[in-house]
Design a protein around this motif. Structure first.
Motif, PDB file in Angstrom:
ATOM      1  N   ALA A   5      78.246  12.754 -20.390  1.00  0.00           N
ATOM      2  CA  ALA A   5      76.792  12.610 -20.430  1.00  0.00           C
ATOM      3  C   ALA A   5      76.144  13.961 -20.689  1.00  0.00           C
ATOM      4  N   LEU A   6      75.191  13.964 -21.581  1.00  0.00           N
ATOM      5  CA  LEU A   6      74.440  15.181 -21.841  1.00  0.00           C
ATOM      6  C   LEU A   6      73.270  15.256 -20.867  1.00  0.00           C
ATOM      7  N   VAL A   7      73.010  16.446 -20.381  1.00  0.00           N
ATOM      8  CA  VAL A   7      71.878  16.650 -19.488  1.00  0.00           C
ATOM      9  C   VAL A   7      70.981  17.719 -20.089  1.00  0.00           C
ATOM     10  N   PRO A   8      69.676  17.618 -19.861  1.00  0.00           N
ATOM     11  CA  PRO A   8      68.780  18.640 -20.404  1.00  0.00           C
ATOM     12  C   PRO A   8      69.105  20.006 -19.830  1.00  0.00           C
ATOM     13  N   TYR A   9      69.039  21.017 -20.676  1.00  0.00           N
ATOM     14  CA  TYR A   9      69.298  22.389 -20.244  1.00  0.00           C
ATOM     15  C   TYR A   9      68.056  22.966 -19.560  1.00  0.00           C
ATOM     16  N   ALA A  10      66.894  22.686 -20.144  1.00  0.00           N
ATOM     17  CA  ALA A  10      65.625  23.171 -19.610  1.00  0.00           C
ATOM     18  C   ALA A  10      64.533  22.222 -20.099  1.00  0.00           C
ATOM     19  N   HIS A  11      63.409  22.248 -19.440  1.00  0.00           N
ATOM     20  CA  HIS A  11      62.271  21.410 -19.817  1.00  0.00           C
ATOM     21  C   HIS A  11      61.087  22.285 -20.189  1.00  0.00           C
ATOM     22  N   LEU A  12      60.354  21.865 -21.222  1.00  0.00           N
ATOM     23  CA  LEU A  12      59.113  22.533 -21.579  1.00  0.00           C
ATOM     24  C   LEU A  12      58.124  22.296 -20.436  1.00  0.00           C
ATOM     25  N   PRO A  13      57.557  23.362 -19.872  1.00  0.00           N
ATOM     26  CA  PRO A  13      56.611  23.179 -18.772  1.00  0.00           C
ATOM     27  C   PRO A  13      55.431  22.283 -19.175  1.00  0.00           C
TER      28      PRO A  13
END
Length: 170
Positions: A5-13
């Motif tokens: 499963a791929l998980v987000p590395y970071a999110h745009l604030p």
């Protein structure tokens, strides 16, 4: 077959969700960057010069904002330089724009130089030493090339060996 499963590395604030994401990347130091614009580029129109915020999210969650001034790239690629500046490159180069295809910005968002690396950029990254690596798609037979931050070609995939990066820049 095992699934990963791929998980987000970071999110745009959330504070920047009202902007259009032109491009994003994770640099060699693990920092995520988004190049934003107020409007979506329109097909078939000439590129207009615009100011563009770059939102950076560090692995520890710290958020940094850099306002790049006078960006010219219509369909840009982005990466961060080791000194805190940024490189922005237009995917396509028109003959009359060739000298301005790649823009380098300092940590304050001011352009410090520009040069051309050839049409049809598909990939762009900056290594730990600050060398700029460019891969072209099939319209351009140049393949992969490494450039200095002053716009000098340093290596091409036509060479036999892949160079080892050092922290010294020419």
């Amino acid at each position: 077959m095992r699934k990963t499963a791929l998980v987000p590395y970071a999110h745009l604030p959330r504070a920047h969700h009202d902007h259009h994401v032109l491009t994003s990347t994770v640099d060699v130091f693990g920092v995520a960057h988004w190049l934003l614009a107020e409007h979506v580029p329109q097909p078939g129109r000439d590129a207009r010069v615009f100011d563009a915020p770059v939102v950076s999210v560090h692995p520890d969650g710290a958020v940094e904002l850099t306002e790049l001034r006078a960006v010219r790239a219509r369909w840009p690629h982005l990466d961060r330089l080791p000194d805190g500046g940024f490189v922005v490159a237009a995917s396509r180069a028109r003959r009359y724009e060739d000298g301005n295809q790649v823009q380098l910005f300092d940590g304050l968002g001011q352009e410090t130089s520009s040069f051309s690396v050839g049409d049809a950029i598909e990939h762009l990254l900056v290594d730990e030493a600050g060398h700029i690596w460019v891969g072209h798609f099939d319209e351009n037979p140049s393949g992969i090339r490494r450039w200095s931050t002053t716009g000098h070609p340093m290596w091409t995939s036509d060479s036999a060996d892949i160079p080892v990066s050092s922290t010294a820049t020419p």
